[in-house]
Design an enzyme around this catalytic site. Structure first.
Site, PDB file in Angstrom:
ATOM      1  N   ILE A   1       5.956  18.464 -20.804  1.00  0.00           N
ATOM      2  CA  ILE A   1       6.378  17.055 -20.853  1.00  0.00           C
ATOM      3  C   ILE A   1       7.710  16.890 -20.127  1.00  0.00           C
ATOM      4  O   ILE A   1       7.901  15.943 -19.359  1.00  0.00           O
ATOM      5  CB  ILE A   1       6.473  16.572 -22.320  1.00  0.00           C
ATOM      6  CG1 ILE A   1       5.075  16.513 -22.940  1.00  0.00           C
ATOM      7  CG2 ILE A   1       7.160  15.210 -22.400  1.00  0.00           C
ATOM      8  CD1 ILE A   1       5.074  16.279 -24.436  1.00  0.00           C
ATOM      9  N   HIS A   2       8.629  17.815 -20.342  1.00  0.00           N
ATOM     10  CA  HIS A   2       9.943  17.739 -19.710  1.00  0.00           C
ATOM     11  C   HIS A   2       9.838  17.856 -18.190  1.00  0.00           C
ATOM     12  O   HIS A   2      10.490  17.107 -17.453  1.00  0.00           O
ATOM     13  CB  HIS A   2      10.861  18.835 -20.270  1.00  0.00           C
ATOM     14  CG  HIS A   2      12.256  18.763 -19.766  1.00  0.00           C
ATOM     15  ND1 HIS A   2      12.734  19.611 -18.797  1.00  0.00           N
ATOM     16  CD2 HIS A   2      13.278  17.925 -20.076  1.00  0.00           C
ATOM     17  CE1 HIS A   2      13.998  19.309 -18.545  1.00  0.00           C
ATOM     18  NE2 HIS A   2      14.354  18.293 -19.306  1.00  0.00           N
ATOM     19  N   ASP A   3       9.006  18.774 -17.712  1.00  0.00           N
ATOM     20  CA  ASP A   3       8.828  18.927 -16.264  1.00  0.00           C
ATOM     21  C   ASP A   3       8.247  17.660 -15.645  1.00  0.00           C
ATOM     22  O   ASP A   3       8.674  17.227 -14.574  1.00  0.00           O
ATOM     23  CB  ASP A   3       7.924  20.123 -15.952  1.00  0.00           C
ATOM     24  CG  ASP A   3       8.603  21.460 -16.225  1.00  0.00           C
ATOM     25  OD1 ASP A   3       9.840  21.474 -16.399  1.00  0.00           O
ATOM     26  OD2 ASP A   3       7.897  22.476 -16.266  1.00  0.00           O
TER      27      ASP A   3
END
Length: 178
Positions: A53-55
């Protein structure tokens, strides 16, 4: 024969639903490199959903109006949520192999002094005592904070400000809820 047709239709519908779900899940790893670090770290695989999700947030955040700070804060929140799912085992991340299990046991014994310190407090619910236990070098929350600090300090180059909107079509569900 009449019973066979509805069964085949149901199987086809379930198959299509499964393919859509798999495709949707795979699309969320399109711009992800997992929890990439030069070294293999504890919790790295356990945090993979949060890292994906962060990427995606770093790659498509500007398209959807999500700042780098919001991406990083959501990353920490997602990792902390994963740690809370461990329940009473949140002191450590799940082990992946025999070597990690063995080293975990040795580390637990080495850190038994922290438990003694916590139990010697007037109340086990003492905030400082709980923090000492939860933020031991092998705890899930400890590693969540380390991963967060790493992206917060070193992630500026990776946050994309020039992403092509076409690259992010259909990926809004892969971004943090902010």
């Amino acid at each position: 024969m009449k019973l066979l047709a509805p069964v085949l239709w149901a199987m086809a519908a379930l198959g299509v639903t499964w393919l859509v779900a798999v495709d949707s899940k795979e699309s969320c790893t399109k711009h992800s490199n997992g929890c990439s670090t030069p070294l293999r770290l504890p919790c790295q695989e356990y945090f993979r959903p949060a890292c994906d999700i962060h990427d995606n947030c770093y790659h498509c955040g500007t398209i959807f109006g999500i700042s780098r700070k919001e991406c990083d804060d959501a990353f920490l929140k997602d990792m902390n949520t994963l740690c809370k799912k461990l329940g009473s085992n949140s002191a450590t991340c799940p082990a992946r192999g025999k070597r990690e299990v063995t080293s975990h046991r040795a580390t637990s014994i080495a850190h038994s002094r922290l438990w003694k310190t916590a139990l010697d407090q007037k109340s086990f619910l003492n905030r400082k005592a709980r923090q000492a236990i939860l933020l031991t070098p092998n705890s899930c929350l400890y590693w969540a904070n380390n991963f967060y600090m790493a992206v917060h300090v070193f992630g500026a180059r990776s946050y994309s400000r020039t992403t092509d909107p076409k690259d992010c079509q259909g990926l809004k569900h892969c971004l943090p809820n902010h």
